[in-house]
Design an enzyme around this catalytic site. Structure first.
Site, PDB file in Angstrom:
ATOM      1  N   VAL A 166       1.021  -1.383   0.161  1.00 31.60           N
ATOM      2  CA  VAL A 166       0.686  -0.144  -0.358  1.00 31.60           C
ATOM      3  C   VAL A 166       0.618   1.130  -0.044  1.00 31.60           C
ATOM      4  O   VAL A 166       0.605   2.228  -0.145  1.00 31.60           O
ATOM      5  CB  VAL A 166      -0.917  -0.152   1.430  1.00 31.60           C
ATOM      6  CG1 VAL A 166      -0.453  -0.164   2.723  1.00 31.60           C
ATOM      7  CG2 VAL A 166      -2.197   0.923   0.674  1.00 31.60           C
ATOM      8  N   TYR A 167       2.033   0.965   0.238  1.00 27.78           N
ATOM      9  CA  TYR A 167       2.658   2.193   0.849  1.00 27.78           C
ATOM     10  C   TYR A 167       2.876   2.750  -1.345  1.00 27.78           C
ATOM     11  O   TYR A 167       3.912   2.032  -2.202  1.00 27.78           O
ATOM     12  CB  TYR A 167       4.364   2.440   1.188  1.00 27.78           C
ATOM     13  CG  TYR A 167       4.525   1.812   2.802  1.00 27.78           C
ATOM     14  CD1 TYR A 167       3.757   2.444   2.798  1.00 27.78           C
ATOM     15  CD2 TYR A 167       5.756   1.109   2.680  1.00 27.78           C
ATOM     16  CE1 TYR A 167       3.523   1.619   4.679  1.00 27.78           C
ATOM     17  CE2 TYR A 167       5.418   0.653   3.601  1.00 27.78           C
ATOM     18  CZ  TYR A 167       4.222   0.806   4.510  1.00 27.78           C
ATOM     19  OH  TYR A 167       4.927   0.321   6.004  1.00 27.78           O
ATOM     20  N   GLY A 168       2.479   3.540  -1.354  1.00 30.20           N
ATOM     21  CA  GLY A 168       2.631   4.655  -2.917  1.00 30.20           C
ATOM     22  C   GLY A 168       1.832   3.800  -3.303  1.00 30.20           C
ATOM     23  O   GLY A 168       1.839   3.825  -4.689  1.00 30.20           O
ATOM     24  N   TYR A 169       0.346   2.743  -3.270  1.00 28.91           N
ATOM     25  CA  TYR A 169       0.545   1.996  -4.372  1.00 28.91           C
ATOM     26  C   TYR A 169       1.222   1.214  -5.242  1.00 28.91           C
ATOM     27  O   TYR A 169       0.920   0.688  -6.314  1.00 28.91           O
ATOM     28  CB  TYR A 169      -0.768   3.044  -5.032  1.00 28.91           C
ATOM     29  CG  TYR A 169      -2.253   3.201  -4.246  1.00 28.91           C
ATOM     30  CD1 TYR A 169      -2.720   2.490  -3.517  1.00 28.91           C
ATOM     31  CD2 TYR A 169      -1.774   4.604  -3.747  1.00 28.91           C
ATOM     32  CE1 TYR A 169      -3.957   3.111  -2.425  1.00 28.91           C
ATOM     33  CE2 TYR A 169      -2.357   4.784  -2.962  1.00 28.91           C
ATOM     34  CZ  TYR A 169      -3.860   4.163  -2.354  1.00 28.91           C
ATOM     35  OH  TYR A 169      -4.448   5.161  -1.382  1.00 28.91           O
TER      36      TYR A 169
END
Length: 343
Positions: free
Chosen positions: A54-57
């Site tokens: 989910v970090y930066g998608y």
């Protein structure tokens, strides 16, 4: 860099883990600079890298994958699933349906065919833990994942996962990733003793308390204009935390150490903490943290820290701390009006 056993997995990891949440649009958008930072950490002896889909998608995992090309076997690579990865009702969570899809996306972005530590990013009260552990067990058995873990779980759910895995013959979580810092010591009460009971490795996030323990946020000074002020505003402006920071700055100055070094050394001093996750945005920040890796805090300094923030104390919870349904759903806290009277 000192190596420690990651719980009972037999895997050796560095006492500092490189966290990558701010690599990409969340902090440092220069991919090449982020790659250089990862290489700098590896060169300093860090062999543990933590990220999440989910970090930066997905952007952050792509940066990590690029950085580790040709060096994959040097690194214990951890990532996480559960956060929403797009629109639609089934693009996140801890269901078997999503886990099988999520791991393939992470493997592709990370440019690898296996993940050393695959973690449940957040509790999922809507999914049976047996469903989640069953899917993760299958990933371990086919070799896509080496070990499984969790993050942000309360002690009761850590225990439940251990018992369900034992009763159903499933792979059990081997690690837990909670938040821990001088200002947020709540996990010392139940989470860390529970991890010790089950032999779990513990990698703690935000040992600098989302930046408060850098000394950049002070009483009666202008607030830095950065994304964290919009993300955790209550935490960064909490008067009690700012009072503690002032006392800690004085303590650090008297001890002759930067507050960042003091904070990281505090986190790694706890016998139940395997590794502390550092989350630098710039090379200067990374170099500062690495420079303090050899610091040992004596009992006198740890006693003074205890006097400022007593053991087991959260001065106040983080804005992003997990709140179970028993707190967030009124119907689980209040009987229907016609049933509330005792007589």
């Amino acid at each position: 860099m000192r190596m420690r056993k990651l719980g009972r997995t037999g895997i050796d990891v560095s006492a500092y883990c490189l966290g990558t949440m701010v690599f990409g649009k969340l902090g440092n958008p220069d991919h090449d600079d982020c790659v250089r930072m990862i290489h700098r950490a590896l060169g300093a002896g860090v062999n543990f890298v933590d990220t999440a889909d989910v970090y930066g998608y997905g952007e952050t995992e792509e940066i990590v994958g690029k950085a580790l090309e040709g060096r994959r076997d040097e690194v214990v690579l951890a990532t996480k699933f559960n956060g929403p990865m797009g629109e639609g009702p089934n693009r996140g969570g801890s269901s078997r349906r999503w886990i099988i899809q999520a791991v393939e996306g992470s493997l592709k972005r990370l440019r690898t065919d296996y993940i050393d530590l695959y973690q449940i990013h957040h509790p999922d009260p809507h999914t049976d833990i047996e469903e989640t552990l069953s899917a993760l067990t299958d990933l371990v058995r086919v070799g896509k994942v080496r070990a499984i873990g969790s993050s942000n779980l309360p002690a009761s759910e850590i225990t439940e996962a251990q018992w369900v895995s034992r009763q159903r013959g499933l792979h059990r979580p081997r690690t837990e990733q909670p938040t821990y810092s001088i200002l947020n010591r709540g996990i010392e009460r139940e989470v860390l003793p529970t991890c010790r009971r089950y032999g779990l490795g513990v990698l703690v996030w935000s040992p600098l308390a989302m930046g408060l323990l850098t000394g950049r946020y002070r009483r009666n000074t202008p607030r830095p204009d950065n994304p964290r002020m919009h993300w955790v505003p209550r935490h960064l402006t909490d008067e009690r935390k700012l009072d503690a920071v002032e006392q800690l700055l004085t303590l650090a100055e008297e001890a002759g150490h930067p507050l960042t070094h003091l904070a990281m050394a505090f986190a790694t001093s706890h016998p139940d903490v395997t590794s502390a996750i550092m989350g630098p945005r710039t090379m200067d920040q990374l170099d500062d943290l690495l420079a303090g890796a050899a610091l040992t805090l004596g009992d006198d300094i740890l006693d003074e820290i205890d006097a400022i923030v007593p053991p087991g104390t959260d001065i106040s919870p983080l804005d992003i701390a997990y709140a179970p349904p028993s707190l967030t759903r009124a119907n689980l806290r209040r009987r229907p009006p016609h049933e509330r009277a005792a007589a």
